[in-house]
Design a protein around this motif. Structure first.
Motif: not given
Length: 458
Positions: A235, A237, A244, A246, A270, A284
């Motif tokens: 994943w 980010m 937001k 991912v 986040w 998160y």
């Protein structure tokens, strides 16, 4: 305490050193990874588990090489067969031409015997014969070329035979199926060996290995330490705020090549880069709050969310680099953790263990290390390790054990290759640190100092 005895084949070495040689350093060959070091309760030995990287246990490389060599041999065999047919055809043609040459020699002798009266007539006849022999010239040239090619092919086949013999000697007389079974057996022994190692103390950080260069200067990437061995999803980010999205990748290889498998649009943006994936869910910090959000990837929904009481947020108590890194979520062998700071603890780091399902606090420990003076931190076996900077020259400077509620100052350097570390997270399955180093996604291997468990231990 009885010493642990593990006997493994060449794919795994368990190296034991006596009490009088505690400083011996294991230097594995390239492609091999140091998993951990260990001693018994009385410090009588040091054990280092060394195993090959996962891809080295595969037969794909050798089998691929063998397939390529066999294809080359088959191609050359076919070429030699074609050349053989062609040379046989040319040889038969040459034999026919040889008879005509003999006839020409007889004609020349006849001309010499009969004198000039017959010269003109015989000359014309000879001229016709020579015209019929004219096609023989390119055939002879081709014949010579084919002969040279055959010599080259023979030499290449000899070379390939030597390579095949060397490979056969290296891998032995086992077939692919039997080799695969042996590899699986050794992997099982490795897992059994590692299961006998209790939680250990961080001794060394090696690397980093640069996996990819992408995104902005700040971000996070991770895998799930609770996932099965065959589940290697990644994943990604990017950025520390105002985002937001991912991205998910099925494997490290897909991540490196940029092949996304899925994209998630989180319900809340986040804050910071200190997120963690644990047992299929993303944890998160919700932007501009001290709320921790648990988002399930399978359902695409928020499972639960809860505020960390008194936790500072929105750059009140960030790490040294800022970036709204007030709340750091992490996972280790013992579960899910939150690291943050509060006014009640004078801005010093607070450690809380969280229930992964409800996010309720299971226990809290107050340290005396200022959150604003910490570069990054990570949990291993219930101990928090803190770096003194996010810049070049950083080292693991302080550790706090939740088991003993005590701290100590440490001196464990690590290489900050790209000068700015904005994310550092431990993965218990990989025994590695995942880092975001100035737009580079990197991995650090770690060495732990273990106490060996035996069957006598309660």
């Amino acid at each position: 305490m009885r010493a642990l005895s593990v006997v493994l084949n060449p794919l795994l070495f368990l190296l034991l050193f006596g009490y009088y040689y505690p400083s011996v350093t294991v230097r594995p060959k390239d492609g091999w990874k140091v998993y951990s070091s260990a001693q018994d309760a009385e410090g009588r030995c040091i054990c280092t588990v060394v195993a090959p990287e996962q891809n080295l246990c595969s037969r794909d490389a050798k089998e691929g090489q063998l397939r390529q060599l066999l294809e080359q041999v088959q191609n050359m065999s076919q070429s030699i067969e074609v050349l053989n047919l062609r040379t046989q055809r040319d040889f038969q043609y040459i034999m026919r031409m040889e008879g005509q040459f003999k006839g020409l020699r007889s004609k020349f002798r006849q001309v010499e015997a009969e004198g000039k009266t017959q010269v003109n007539r015989n000359f014309q006849e000879l001229k016709g014969k020579m015209e019929t022999l004219q096609p023989l010239i390119p055939v002879l040239e081709q014949y010579k070329t084919d002969a040279q090619l055959i010599v080259q092919f023979k030499q290449e086949i000899r070379n390939l035979s030597m390579v095949l013999t060397a490979i056969q000697e290296e891998i032995g007389a086992y077939d692919s199926e039997e080799l695969q079974q042996r590899v699986l057996s050794l992997e099982g022994r490795l897992r059994n060996c590692r299961s006998r190692l209790t939680c250990g103390k961080l001794m060394k950080i090696a690397g980093p290995e640069t996996v990819k260069t992408s995104g902005t200067r700040f971000g996070a990437w991770m895998t799930d330490p609770q996932a099965s061995p065959t589940n290697n999803r990644v994943w990604y980010m990017d950025s520390y705020t105002n985002n937001k999205i991912v991205k998910e990748y099925k494997s490290i290889a897909d991540f490196v090549s940029g092949v996304e498998s899925r994209t998630y649009n989180l319900p809340f943006k986040w804050a910071g880069t200190n997120h963690v994936v644990h047992n299929g869910s993303l944890y998160y910090n919700k932007v501009q709050s001290n709320i921790v959000v648990c988002y399930c990837f399978e359902t695409g929904r928020v499972v639960t969310q809860r505020a960390l009481e008194n936790a500072g947020f929105h750059n009140v108590y960030p790490y040294t680099w800022g970036g709204f890194s007030d709340i750091d979520l992490m996972a280790d062998e013992l579960g899910l953790w939150a690291v943050y700071a509060t006014n009640q603890n004078a801005g010093n780091i607070v450690i809380s263990q969280l229930n992964p399902e409800t996010l309720q606090i299971l226990g809290t420990w107050n340290t005396e290390y200022s959150k604003r003076n910490a570069g990054e931190s990570f949990m291993i076996c219930g101990t928090l390790y803190i770096t003194n900077s996010h810049l070049t020259g950083a080292k693991v400077y302080y550790s706090y054990s939740t088991k003993t509620s005590s701290y100590e100052y440490t001196d464990i350097p690590f290489h900050n290759q790209y000068f700015h570390m904005s994310m550092l997270g431990y993965n218990a399955r990989d025994r590695a640190l995942y880092g975001w180093n100035n737009g580079h996604q990197v991995l650090f291997n770690i060495t732990l100092f273990h106490i060996i468990k035996t069957e006598d231990d309660s």
